[in-house]
Design a protein around this motif. Structure first.
Motif, PDB file in Angstrom:
ATOM      1  N   ASP A  88       0.815  -1.220   0.000  1.00  0.00           N
ATOM      2  CA  ASP A  88       0.000   0.000   0.000  1.00  0.00           C
ATOM      3  C   ASP A  88       0.844   1.263   0.000  1.00  0.00           C
ATOM      4  O   ASP A  88       0.325   2.359  -0.202  1.00  0.00           O
ATOM      5  N   TRP A  89       2.179   1.127   0.225  1.00  0.00           N
ATOM      6  CA  TRP A  89       3.036   2.309   0.217  1.00  0.00           C
ATOM      7  C   TRP A  89       3.525   2.677  -1.181  1.00  0.00           C
ATOM      8  O   TRP A  89       4.249   3.655  -1.361  1.00  0.00           O
ATOM      9  N   VAL A  90       3.132   1.894  -2.195  1.00  0.00           N
ATOM     10  CA  VAL A  90       3.505   2.222  -3.574  1.00  0.00           C
ATOM     11  C   VAL A  90       2.897   3.557  -3.968  1.00  0.00           C
ATOM     12  O   VAL A  90       1.722   3.835  -3.710  1.00  0.00           O
ATOM     13  N   HIS A  91       3.711   4.404  -4.589  1.00  0.00           N
ATOM     14  CA  HIS A  91       3.270   5.746  -4.971  1.00  0.00           C
ATOM     15  C   HIS A  91       2.222   5.707  -6.079  1.00  0.00           C
ATOM     16  O   HIS A  91       1.204   6.406  -6.013  1.00  0.00           O
ATOM     17  N   GLU A  92       2.449   4.902  -7.107  1.00  0.00           N
ATOM     18  CA  GLU A  92       1.488   4.806  -8.205  1.00  0.00           C
ATOM     19  C   GLU A  92       1.626   3.466  -8.924  1.00  0.00           C
ATOM     20  O   GLU A  92       2.672   2.818  -8.885  1.00  0.00           O
ATOM     21  N   VAL A  93       0.530   3.069  -9.567  1.00  0.00           N
ATOM     22  CA  VAL A  93       0.521   1.890 -10.424  1.00  0.00           C
ATOM     23  C   VAL A  93       0.198   2.350 -11.837  1.00  0.00           C
ATOM     24  O   VAL A  93      -0.786   3.065 -12.059  1.00  0.00           O
ATOM     25  N   VAL A  94       1.054   1.976 -12.786  1.00  0.00           N
ATOM     26  CA  VAL A  94       0.850   2.320 -14.188  1.00  0.00           C
ATOM     27  C   VAL A  94       0.494   1.039 -14.942  1.00  0.00           C
ATOM     28  O   VAL A  94       1.317   0.130 -15.051  1.00  0.00           O
TER      29      VAL A  94
END
Length: 272
Positions: free
Chosen positions: A55-61
């Protein structure tokens, strides 16, 4: 390159400020992390992929390869802030290049959309990068890694190609054709990706070595594809990988000749 905060042990309160993003009980970082996922008709697999992402991932592309199912809709329902990129061309390499261009994070992680990768391993990749590596390369054959999805023929081919790359480019890889990797954004300026197919992973692995970047292998376990069939074809794509290796070797020799030529010319001038 980055700011890293290691938290104290369990007997002390963590010294975290709002600018840090905790990624484990003993490590926090400031650089934003982007996860790039190339996908085509992977709607059934995406729930398994997204549920393992930290959940600490900044963004998903998500790079959509003109899917005919509801891949995009499923992705948006699973990760409301997902950044969807429509793939311009065809092939995994083309998809990844599009995703890298769209990613805004300082750290970029590439993950397959078939459910074979465990997103919880991302912490190991990021930890390697903030500890000094430029490129964190997943390996199914490093101590602690494994695979449920490779036939004997594919393992043999991967070993043979990996051996060639190690000998020709001075690498020390235990795995070559694996798509779970992470790297600092600055690496893209030094490896200049220009291929469209599955051979993109091999090209990246060769060019990071040629660029003198610090590589650290990360033990990774590859699981079976959950739904659908892979577009990978062992013989066809193996030949494409071999072609990339030969081309990169040829380019390296040409570069060496170019570097030697001024000295050769000066010696000829002195002799005359």
């Amino acid at each position: 390159m980055s700011s890293v905060l290691r938290t104290p042990g369990p007997d002390h309160e963590p010294l975290l400020s709002a600018q840090y993003r905790p990624i484990s009980s003993h490590l926090a970082i400031t650089p934003p992390v982007s996860v790039v996922i190339p996908a085509m008709n992977e709607a059934e697999n995406l729930p398994y992929v997204f549920k393992t992402l930290p959940d600490w991932v900044h963004e998903v592309v998500l790079v959509d390869g003109n899917s005919s199912d509801d891949t995009v809709e499923v992705a948006r329902s699973l990760w409301p802030g997902v950044k969807v990129v429509a793939q311009r061309g065809k092939g995994k390499g083309d998809a990844l290049i599009s995703g890298f261009e769209a990613a805004s994070g300082d750290i970029i992680v590439m993950v397959d959309a078939d459910g074979s990768a465990d997103g919880t391993e991302i912490v190991s990749y990021v930890s390697a990068l903030v500890s000094g590596a430029d490129f964190a390369k997943g390996s199914r054959f490093a101590n602690g890694g494994g695979t449920d999805d490779m036939t004997f023929i594919r393992k043999l081919g991967n070993w043979a190609l990996c051996t060639v790359v190690n000998r020709k480019f001075g690498a020390r890889y235990t795995d070559l054709c694996y798509g779970y990797n992470a790297f600092w954004r600055h690496c893209l300026d030094k490896i200049d990706l220009d291929c469209t197919g599955f051979e993109v992973e091999t090209l990246m692995n060769i060019r990071v070595v040629k660029a003198g970047l610090k590589v650290q292998e990360i033990p990774s376990h590859e699981y079976l594809r959950i739904h659908g069939t892979s577009n990978l074809r062992a013989v066809r794509d193996g030949l494409r990988v071999l072609r990339v290796i030969l081309q990169e070797r040829s380019n390296r020799r040409a570069l060496r000749r170019g570097r030697r030529s001024p000295l050769t010319d000066s010696r000829r001038g002195a002799a005359s």
